[in-house]
Write a protein that holds these residues in place. Structure first.
Motif, PDB file in Angstrom:
ATOM      1  N   LYS A  80       0.899  -1.184   0.169  1.00 41.34           N
ATOM      2  CA  LYS A  80       0.124   0.026  -0.068  1.00 41.34           C
ATOM      3  C   LYS A  80       0.816   1.346  -0.085  1.00 41.34           C
ATOM      4  CE  LYS A  80      -3.480  -2.691   2.213  1.00 41.34           C
ATOM      5  NZ  LYS A  80      -3.015  -3.935   1.594  1.00 41.34           N
ATOM      6  N   ARG A  81       1.826   1.291  -1.003  1.00 43.44           N
ATOM      7  CA  ARG A  81       2.692   2.505  -1.197  1.00 43.44           C
ATOM      8  C   ARG A  81       2.468   2.980  -2.816  1.00 43.44           C
ATOM      9  NH1 ARG A  81       6.658   1.296   3.553  1.00 43.44           N
ATOM     10  NH2 ARG A  81       7.274   3.477   3.146  1.00 43.44           N
ATOM     11  N   PHE A  82       2.352   4.241  -2.732  1.00 40.97           N
ATOM     12  CA  PHE A  82       2.143   4.795  -4.161  1.00 40.97           C
ATOM     13  C   PHE A  82       3.118   6.021  -4.315  1.00 40.97           C
ATOM     14  CE2 PHE A  82      -1.612   2.795  -2.050  1.00 40.97           C
ATOM     15  CZ  PHE A  82      -2.038   1.971  -3.253  1.00 40.97           C
ATOM     16  N   TRP A  83       3.519   6.101  -5.662  1.00 39.57           N
ATOM     17  CA  TRP A  83       4.387   7.291  -5.784  1.00 39.57           C
ATOM     18  C   TRP A  83       3.453   8.385  -6.464  1.00 39.57           C
ATOM     19  CZ3 TRP A  83       8.693   7.352  -4.131  1.00 39.57           C
ATOM     20  CH2 TRP A  83       9.760   6.435  -4.147  1.00 39.57           C
ATOM     21  N   ILE A  84       3.814   9.792  -5.613  1.00 33.78           N
ATOM     22  CA  ILE A  84       3.188  10.906  -6.419  1.00 33.78           C
ATOM     23  C   ILE A  84       4.419  11.590  -7.231  1.00 33.78           C
ATOM     24  CG2 ILE A  84       1.453  10.669  -4.547  1.00 33.78           C
ATOM     25  CD1 ILE A  84       2.694  13.083  -3.113  1.00 33.78           C
ATOM     26  N   GLY A  85       3.975  12.709  -7.824  1.00 26.11           N
ATOM     27  CA  GLY A  85       4.888  13.604  -8.823  1.00 26.11           C
ATOM     28  C   GLY A  85       5.818  14.426  -7.944  1.00 26.11           C
ATOM     29  N   ALA A  86       5.957  14.457  -6.540  1.00 22.58           N
ATOM     30  CA  ALA A  86       6.904  15.464  -5.949  1.00 22.58           C
ATOM     31  C   ALA A  86       8.059  14.965  -5.754  1.00 22.58           C
ATOM     32  CB  ALA A  86       6.333  15.816  -4.462  1.00 22.58           C
ATOM     33  N   ASN A  87       9.210  15.584  -5.893  1.00 19.74           N
ATOM     34  CA  ASN A  87      10.492  15.362  -6.064  1.00 19.74           C
ATOM     35  C   ASN A  87      11.462  16.610  -5.730  1.00 19.74           C
ATOM     36  OD1 ASN A  87      12.364  16.109  -8.469  1.00 19.74           O
ATOM     37  ND2 ASN A  87      10.301  15.503  -9.173  1.00 19.74           N
ATOM     38  N   ASP A  88      12.667  16.071  -5.117  1.00 17.47           N
ATOM     39  CA  ASP A  88      13.908  17.164  -4.793  1.00 17.47           C
ATOM     40  C   ASP A  88      14.998  16.739  -5.282  1.00 17.47           C
ATOM     41  OD1 ASP A  88      14.602  15.381  -2.960  1.00 17.47           O
ATOM     42  OD2 ASP A  88      14.964  16.961  -1.553  1.00 17.47           O
ATOM     43  N   GLU A  91      17.485  19.884  -6.629  1.00 14.29           N
ATOM     44  CA  GLU A  91      17.944  20.484  -5.439  1.00 14.29           C
ATOM     45  C   GLU A  91      17.244  19.983  -4.068  1.00 14.29           C
ATOM     46  OE1 GLU A  91      17.893  25.127  -3.408  1.00 14.29           O
ATOM     47  OE2 GLU A  91      17.107  24.842  -5.529  1.00 14.29           O
ATOM     48  N   THR A  92      18.209  19.342  -3.267  1.00 10.71           N
ATOM     49  CA  THR A  92      17.709  18.629  -2.070  1.00 10.71           C
ATOM     50  C   THR A  92      17.095  19.768  -1.176  1.00 10.71           C
ATOM     51  OG1 THR A  92      19.451  17.159  -2.294  1.00 10.71           O
ATOM     52  CG2 THR A  92      18.713  17.519  -0.110  1.00 10.71           C
ATOM     53  N   GLY A  93      15.907  19.265  -0.656  1.00 13.13           N
ATOM     54  CA  GLY A  93      15.270  20.319   0.048  1.00 13.13           C
ATOM     55  C   GLY A  93      13.990  20.930  -0.636  1.00 13.13           C
ATOM     56  N   THR A  94      14.177  21.148  -2.012  1.00  8.55           N
ATOM     57  CA  THR A  94      13.285  22.059  -2.757  1.00  8.55           C
ATOM     58  C   THR A  94      12.402  21.087  -3.470  1.00  8.55           C
ATOM     59  OG1 THR A  94      14.904  23.694  -2.622  1.00  8.55           O
ATOM     60  CG2 THR A  94      12.941  23.912  -4.184  1.00  8.55           C
ATOM     61  N   TYR A  95      11.300  20.650  -2.953  1.00  4.59           N
ATOM     62  CA  TYR A  95      10.297  19.637  -3.660  1.00  4.59           C
ATOM     63  C   TYR A  95       9.445  20.515  -4.466  1.00  4.59           C
ATOM     64  CZ  TYR A  95      11.592  15.637  -0.990  1.00  4.59           C
ATOM     65  OH  TYR A  95      12.359  14.781  -0.480  1.00  4.59           O
ATOM     66  N   LEU A 104       6.457  22.956  -3.955  1.00  6.36           N
ATOM     67  CA  LEU A 104       5.486  22.355  -2.932  1.00  6.36           C
ATOM     68  C   LEU A 104       5.215  23.464  -1.843  1.00  6.36           C
ATOM     69  CD1 LEU A 104       5.704  19.677  -4.490  1.00  6.36           C
ATOM     70  CD2 LEU A 104       5.417  18.567  -2.379  1.00  6.36           C
ATOM     71  N   ASP A 105       6.415  24.143  -1.545  1.00  2.27           N
ATOM     72  CA  ASP A 105       6.427  25.274  -0.337  1.00  2.27           C
ATOM     73  C   ASP A 105       5.477  26.294  -0.714  1.00  2.27           C
ATOM     74  OD1 ASP A 105       7.939  26.552  -1.969  1.00  2.27           O
ATOM     75  OD2 ASP A 105       9.668  26.532  -0.617  1.00  2.27           O
ATOM     76  N   SER A 106       4.793  26.690  -1.947  1.00  3.92           N
ATOM     77  CA  SER A 106       3.904  27.700  -2.272  1.00  3.92           C
ATOM     78  C   SER A 106       2.731  27.339  -2.417  1.00  3.92           C
ATOM     79  CB  SER A 106       4.492  28.034  -3.885  1.00  3.92           C
ATOM     80  OG  SER A 106       4.321  27.103  -4.707  1.00  3.92           O
TER      81      SER A 106
END
Length: 163
Positions: A80-88, A91-95, A104-106
């Motif tokens: 029950k694990r599913f990929w979504i489109g967010a990634n960093d 730049e590490t820490g900026t998804y 994502l932070d916006s």
């Protein structure tokens, strides 16, 4: 007689999105969970083959819809694990969302408590998943893990005439 016909013929116009077979509609988007476990990069390619992207969850309503949908179908999946489109990845820490590159932070987020955490010191977690283990809240994980992709595409808007 003409007045009676005019009164009987009432048209209602309603615009909505049409989705391809296998996709489920919510508002203007169509969603499909692929029944193959794949890495995040493979998942992205599989979604693109359907003319879609890995899902971008942009509102509380969309997140709620997906959580309810996953809960209703999760017994159909091995894990029950599913990929979504967010990634960093860039730049590490900026998804960002894969399809739009929007940060994502916006906008709306639904991170699991303590996430994203990059897996601590010993890990490289750059891709976002939804998992039953965290009540389908967002969690960063290693991109090479194999989970089920959730694809999203815009629906084809059409006008339906009912009368």
């Amino acid at each position: 007689m003409e007045k009676i016909l005019v009164l009987l013929v009432v048209y209602m116009y309603h615009a909505f999105a049409l989705c391809p077979n296998g996709f489920i509609r919510h508002e203007d988007s169509c969603y499909h969970i692929l029944r193959i476990q794949a890495t995040w990069a493979e998942s992205r390619m599989y979604c693109h083959a359907y003319g879609a992207n890995l899902v971008s969850i942009e509102t509380r309503g969309e997140n709620s819809f997906l959580t309810h949908y996953l809960t209703s179908v999760d017994d159909q999946f091995h894990t029950k694990r599913f990929w979504i489109g967010a990634n960093d990845i860039a730049e590490t820490g900026t998804y960002v969302w894969e399809g739009t590159q929007a940060r994502l932070d916006s906008g709306f987020t639904n991170y699991y408590h303590g996430s994203p955490d990059n897996g601590g010191d010993d890990s490289e977690e750059h891709c976002m998943e939804l998992t039953e283990d965290y009540n389908y809240q967002w969690n960063d994980n290693e991109c090479d893990n194999k989970y089920y992709p959730i694809c999203e595409k815009n629906g084809i808007e059409t006008n339906l005439v009912i009368g």
